[in-house]
Design a protein around this motif. Structure first.
Motif, mmCIF file in Angstrom:
data_model
loop_
_atom_site.group_PDB
_atom_site.id
_atom_site.type_symbol
_atom_site.label_atom_id
_atom_site.label_comp_id
_atom_site.label_asym_id
_atom_site.label_seq_id
_atom_site.Cartn_x
_atom_site.Cartn_y
_atom_site.Cartn_z
ATOM 1 N N ARG A 47 17.860 1.128 5.799
ATOM 2 C CA ARG A 47 16.926 0.606 4.800
ATOM 3 C C ARG A 47 17.462 0.925 3.410
ATOM 4 N NH1 ARG A 47 12.980 3.994 7.900
ATOM 5 N NH2 ARG A 47 12.473 2.711 9.681
ATOM 6 N N HIS A 48 17.639 -0.106 2.624
ATOM 7 C CA HIS A 48 18.046 0.054 1.226
ATOM 8 C C HIS A 48 16.792 -0.202 0.402
ATOM 9 C CE1 HIS A 48 22.250 -0.157 2.532
ATOM 10 N NE2 HIS A 48 21.836 -1.130 3.326
ATOM 11 N N VAL A 49 16.385 0.787 -0.397
ATOM 12 C CA VAL A 49 15.126 0.657 -1.139
ATOM 13 C C VAL A 49 15.365 0.867 -2.624
ATOM 14 C CG1 VAL A 49 13.653 1.336 0.781
ATOM 15 C CG2 VAL A 49 14.503 3.083 -0.743
ATOM 16 N N LEU A 50 14.576 0.158 -3.411
ATOM 17 C CA LEU A 50 14.530 0.319 -4.861
ATOM 18 C C LEU A 50 13.113 0.757 -5.187
ATOM 19 C CD1 LEU A 50 15.887 -0.182 -7.663
ATOM 20 C CD2 LEU A 50 14.903 -2.469 -7.565
ATOM 21 N N VAL A 51 12.972 1.917 -5.813
ATOM 22 C CA VAL A 51 11.647 2.460 -6.126
ATOM 23 C C VAL A 51 11.546 2.716 -7.619
ATOM 24 C CG1 VAL A 51 11.385 3.517 -3.852
ATOM 25 C CG2 VAL A 51 12.342 4.858 -5.698
ATOM 26 N N ASP A 52 10.303 2.818 -8.094
ATOM 27 C CA ASP A 52 10.084 3.169 -9.492
ATOM 28 C C ASP A 52 10.036 4.693 -9.619
ATOM 29 O OD1 ASP A 52 7.656 3.764 -8.381
ATOM 30 O OD2 ASP A 52 6.485 2.470 -9.683
ATOM 31 N N LEU A 54 7.560 6.632 -9.858
ATOM 32 C CA LEU A 54 6.494 7.242 -9.079
ATOM 33 C C LEU A 54 6.815 7.278 -7.597
ATOM 34 C CD1 LEU A 54 3.402 5.578 -10.776
ATOM 35 C CD2 LEU A 54 4.305 7.877 -11.140
ATOM 36 N N GLY A 55 7.862 6.582 -7.193
ATOM 37 C CA GLY A 55 8.226 6.533 -5.794
ATOM 38 C C GLY A 55 7.625 5.367 -5.051
ATOM 39 N N LEU A 56 7.074 4.410 -5.772
ATOM 40 C CA LEU A 56 6.483 3.235 -5.139
ATOM 41 C C LEU A 56 7.557 2.161 -4.957
ATOM 42 C CD1 LEU A 56 3.136 3.099 -7.109
ATOM 43 C CD2 LEU A 56 3.585 4.138 -4.888
ATOM 44 N N LEU A 57 7.510 1.490 -3.851
ATOM 45 C CA LEU A 57 8.532 0.526 -3.472
ATOM 46 C C LEU A 57 8.480 -0.711 -4.359
ATOM 47 C CD1 LEU A 57 10.652 0.103 -1.155
ATOM 48 C CD2 LEU A 57 8.902 -1.281 -0.066
ATOM 49 N N LEU A 58 9.611 -1.049 -4.951
ATOM 50 C CA LEU A 58 9.733 -2.280 -5.725
ATOM 51 C C LEU A 58 10.375 -3.375 -4.881
ATOM 52 C CD1 LEU A 58 10.993 -0.944 -9.168
ATOM 53 C CD2 LEU A 58 8.685 -1.634 -8.555
ATOM 54 N N LYS A 150 11.130 5.339 14.149
ATOM 55 C CA LYS A 150 12.305 4.976 14.934
ATOM 56 C C LYS A 150 12.629 3.513 14.689
ATOM 57 C CE LYS A 150 12.160 8.152 18.758
ATOM 58 N NZ LYS A 150 12.243 8.268 20.208
ATOM 59 N N ASP A 151 13.769 3.111 15.167
ATOM 60 C CA ASP A 151 14.225 1.744 14.978
ATOM 61 C C ASP A 151 13.723 0.888 16.139
ATOM 62 O OD1 ASP A 151 15.546 -0.389 13.949
ATOM 63 O OD2 ASP A 151 17.491 0.170 14.738
ATOM 64 N N TRP A 152 12.482 0.435 16.065
ATOM 65 C CA TRP A 152 11.869 -0.321 17.149
ATOM 66 C C TRP A 152 12.153 -1.812 17.064
ATOM 67 C CZ3 TRP A 152 10.183 2.612 20.881
ATOM 68 C CH2 TRP A 152 9.648 3.868 20.609
ATOM 69 N N GLU A 153 12.369 -2.303 15.885
ATOM 70 C CA GLU A 153 12.401 -3.750 15.679
ATOM 71 C C GLU A 153 13.753 -4.341 16.051
ATOM 72 O OE1 GLU A 153 9.549 -5.081 15.035
ATOM 73 O OE2 GLU A 153 8.738 -3.071 14.829
ATOM 74 N N ASN A 154 13.737 -5.549 16.612
ATOM 75 C CA ASN A 154 14.955 -6.255 16.980
ATOM 76 C C ASN A 154 15.483 -7.125 15.848
ATOM 77 O OD1 ASN A 154 14.865 -5.238 19.570
ATOM 78 N ND2 ASN A 154 13.590 -6.909 20.291
ATOM 79 N N ARG A 155 14.608 -7.548 14.991
ATOM 80 C CA ARG A 155 14.994 -8.419 13.894
ATOM 81 C C ARG A 155 14.862 -7.666 12.573
ATOM 82 N NH1 ARG A 155 15.973 -13.858 15.333
ATOM 83 N NH2 ARG A 155 16.600 -13.743 13.180
ATOM 84 N N ASN A 156 15.804 -7.914 11.665
ATOM 85 C CA ASN A 156 15.775 -7.244 10.369
ATOM 86 C C ASN A 156 14.567 -7.659 9.546
ATOM 87 O OD1 ASN A 156 18.119 -5.919 10.969
ATOM 88 N ND2 ASN A 156 19.422 -7.243 9.751
ATOM 89 N N HIS A 157 14.170 -8.923 9.632
ATOM 90 C CA HIS A 157 13.021 -9.353 8.828
ATOM 91 C C HIS A 157 11.718 -8.752 9.378
ATOM 92 C CE1 HIS A 157 13.164 -12.682 11.797
ATOM 93 N NE2 HIS A 157 11.853 -12.688 11.661
ATOM 94 N N ASN A 158 11.638 -8.471 10.670
ATOM 95 C CA ASN A 158 10.460 -7.772 11.198
ATOM 96 C C ASN A 158 10.416 -6.332 10.700
ATOM 97 O OD1 ASN A 158 9.862 -10.061 12.583
ATOM 98 N ND2 ASN A 158 10.354 -9.265 14.605
ATOM 99 N N LEU A 163 8.140 -2.348 6.875
ATOM 100 C CA LEU A 163 8.412 -1.476 5.726
ATOM 101 C C LEU A 163 7.492 -1.838 4.567
ATOM 102 C CD1 LEU A 163 10.364 0.720 4.597
ATOM 103 C CD2 LEU A 163 11.744 -1.155 3.761
ATOM 104 N N HIS A 164 7.291 -3.128 4.334
ATOM 105 C CA HIS A 164 6.369 -3.567 3.279
ATOM 106 C C HIS A 164 4.926 -3.179 3.607
ATOM 107 C CE1 HIS A 164 8.983 -5.721 0.517
ATOM 108 N NE2 HIS A 164 9.591 -6.248 1.558
ATOM 109 N N LEU A 165 4.537 -3.313 4.858
ATOM 110 C CA LEU A 165 3.176 -2.913 5.239
ATOM 111 C C LEU A 165 2.953 -1.420 5.032
ATOM 112 C CD1 LEU A 165 2.566 -5.024 8.448
ATOM 113 C CD2 LEU A 165 1.410 -5.235 6.260
ATOM 114 N N ALA A 166 3.943 -0.617 5.376
ATOM 115 C CA ALA A 166 3.818 0.824 5.166
ATOM 116 C C ALA A 166 3.757 1.160 3.682
ATOM 117 C CB ALA A 166 4.990 1.553 5.824
ATOM 118 N N SER A 167 4.500 0.440 2.861
ATOM 119 C CA SER A 167 4.454 0.717 1.420
ATOM 120 C C SER A 167 3.130 0.258 0.814
ATOM 121 C CB SER A 167 5.630 0.061 0.707
ATOM 122 O OG SER A 167 5.510 -1.327 0.731
#
Length: 179
Positions: A47-52, A54-58, A150-158, A163-167
């Motif tokens: 996972r490559h993330v860009l955050v502000d 405050l630590g919130l996902l951009l 863990k890495d449950w997902e088979n597709r990267n977009h899933n 990841l977006h839902l968790a953020s």
């Protein structure tokens, strides 16, 4: 001996060779490839993330684990498409040092200043580095979500969707409990 079918006296047996099984995928027909990062010794997705501050996902991007951090960082910033024109300074760790990342960022976002936060040479053990702990803290917060542990997902977009839902869950908690 007559009638046994073998000259040594033992009956002749036919050995039927069973057909070899085909390798079956348990994950389905359509999966994104998993990679292996030899530096971090992980297999799966990265996972490559860009955050502000405050630590919130951009912005985020999920790739195979064999994609280098600097290449994933350039890819992450190239998929912004002008969403955050107010970005003026980027803090990154030493994995993003070097001409590959610097040239990629200069091509994608020429006005962005990149500061590489390096670990002190004389520091032993865990030392909090300025600006670097923000991303690590965000990843820790996101990994509290069971689906991302863990890495449950088979597709990267899933994986990116979860990841977006968790953020979103994290941001709602911060808005509802401003303590």
């Amino acid at each position: 001996m007559p009638g046994t079918g073998c000259s040594r006296g033992k009956p002749h047996r036919l050995y039927h060779r069973q057909p070899e099984r085909e390798e079956r995928r348990k994950r389905g027909a359509s999966i994104d490839p998993h990679g292996f990062d030899a530096g971090k010794l992980i297999k799966g997705k990265k996972r490559h993330v860009l955050v502000d501050r405050l630590g919130l996902l951009l912005h985020a991007l999920v790739t195979a684990a064999d994609v280098q951090d600097r290449d994933g960082g350039v890819l992450l910033l190239s998929t912004l498409f002008g969403q955050f024109p107010f970005l003026c300074k980027l803090f990154a760790d030493s994995a993003y040092a070097g001409p590959v990342f610097a040239n990629g960022i200069a091509h994608v976002m020429p006005n962005l200043i990149t500061e590489i936060v390096r670990r002190s040479d004389n520091a032993k053990g865990f030392v909090v580095e300025p600006q670097r702990w923000i991303v690590e803290r965000t990843i820790g917060w996101l990994n509290r979500c069971r689906r991302l542990a863990k890495d449950w997902e088979n597709r990267n977009h899933n994986a990116l969707a979860f990841l977006h839902l968790a953020s979103i869950r994290l941001m709602l908690r911060k808005l509802c409990n401003p303590s």
